[in-house]
Scaffold this motif. Structure first.
Motif, PDB file in Angstrom:
ATOM      1  N   LEU A  55      40.670  38.395  32.427  1.00 17.10           N
ATOM      2  CA  LEU A  55      41.178  39.520  31.638  1.00 17.10           C
ATOM      3  C   LEU A  55      40.603  39.518  30.230  1.00 17.10           C
ATOM      4  N   SER A  56      40.261  38.350  29.716  1.00 13.37           N
ATOM      5  CA  SER A  56      39.727  38.265  28.353  1.00 13.37           C
ATOM      6  C   SER A  56      38.428  39.051  28.212  1.00 13.37           C
ATOM      7  N   PHE A  57      37.637  39.133  29.289  1.00 11.71           N
ATOM      8  CA  PHE A  57      36.413  39.933  29.228  1.00 11.71           C
ATOM      9  C   PHE A  57      36.760  41.383  28.860  1.00 11.71           C
ATOM     10  N   TYR A  58      37.809  41.905  29.507  1.00  6.06           N
ATOM     11  CA  TYR A  58      38.214  43.287  29.251  1.00  6.06           C
ATOM     12  C   TYR A  58      38.868  43.415  27.885  1.00  6.06           C
ATOM     13  N   SER A  59      39.798  42.511  27.580  1.00  3.90           N
ATOM     14  CA  SER A  59      40.553  42.614  26.328  1.00  3.90           C
ATOM     15  C   SER A  59      39.655  42.528  25.102  1.00  3.90           C
ATOM     16  N   VAL A  60      38.656  41.651  25.163  1.00  2.00           N
ATOM     17  CA  VAL A  60      37.820  41.390  23.988  1.00  2.00           C
ATOM     18  C   VAL A  60      36.604  42.322  23.921  1.00  2.00           C
ATOM     19  N   PHE A  61      35.985  42.592  25.066  1.00  3.14           N
ATOM     20  CA  PHE A  61      34.673  43.244  25.031  1.00  3.14           C
ATOM     21  C   PHE A  61      34.610  44.647  25.634  1.00  3.14           C
ATOM     22  N   ALA A  62      35.678  45.132  26.261  1.00  4.22           N
ATOM     23  CA  ALA A  62      35.605  46.445  26.915  1.00  4.22           C
ATOM     24  C   ALA A  62      35.321  47.556  25.910  1.00  4.22           C
ATOM     25  N   ASN A  63      35.976  47.514  24.751  1.00  2.00           N
ATOM     26  CA  ASN A  63      35.765  48.562  23.758  1.00  2.00           C
ATOM     27  C   ASN A  63      34.326  48.553  23.247  1.00  2.00           C
TER      28      ASN A  63
END
Length: 225
Positions: A55-63
């Protein structure tokens, strides 16, 4: 708003802590460790830990990723996941009654992998209309439903400790490891200021897919309550 909450709190009934006279180990939830005797609980914890690392991939880098793709107002588009969460929360009682807890949890963790796969496609249309909204499905039907699963499985006197233990494992070491791993992966696939996002998103895609397979094969549907 906080001032109003403070005033409102003074009007609530007096509820002193219940820890007096109880062993210290019970107060901090250590007896909940006995739940690890159950294979399904162990499988759930491992899968939940893996999911929160990914989930950290999405939380940190999705934006950042959506900005690089040229998405219009990523911070606005990404709120669609919250609307999906609301819909999935409303549908959760029906899903549990109709399909059972294991199937609903399996849909949640599988959706996690599908969501990452769509992000890896670098197709802006698919990401906007399907990839981002699926975050709400994955989070609701695995993480939030997982709290209900723990509440059903743990004896009444261990429920608070079990919930705290699960929250610590997922949002503590899970998030910490996820932040480190996602940062290392993005750094490894970045050269001359350009990031190979497709390779980056394949890492959580594979990780969540493995977690979903392990969950389906090893997790037993909890007894009906």
């Amino acid at each position: 708003a906080h001032a109003l909450l403070g005033v409102g709190a003074r009007l609530l009934p007096h509820t002193p802590p219940l820890g007096r006279g109880r062993p210290f180990a019970e107060v901090i939830g250590l007896p909940a460790l006995t739940l690890f005797r159950d294979r399904s609980f162990v499988v759930f914890v491992i899968v939940a830990f893996t999911a929160h690392v990914m989930l950290s991939f999405y939380s940190v880098f999705a934006n950042m990723y959506c900005h690089d793709l040229g998405m219009w107002r990523p911070e606005f588009v990404m709120t669609s996941a919250q609307w999906t969460e609301v819909a999935c929360l409303a549908a959760m009682p029906f899903m549990i009654r109709r399909y059972g807890m294991k199937v609903t949890l399996a849909i949640g963790i599988t959706t996690w992998a599908v969501r990452c796969g769509i992000l890896a496609s670098e197709n802006l249309t698919w990401i906007t209309w399907l990839g981002v909204p699926l975050q709400g499905v994955a989070y609701t039907w695995f993480t939030i439903l997982g709290a209900l699963y723990i509440d059903r499985e743990a004896p009444p006197h261990l429920r608070a400790g079990a919930q705290g233990l699960m929250l610590f494992i997922s949002n503590g070491p899970g998030t910490l490891v996820g932040n480190i791993v996602s940062g290392m992966v993005v750094t490894a696939y970045t050269a001359n200021g350009v990031t190979d996002w497709q390779s980056v998103w394949m890492v959580p895609t594979i990780g969540c897919a493995i977690a979903a397979i392990v969950f389906v094969l090893c997790f037993r549907d909890p007894k009906k309550s």
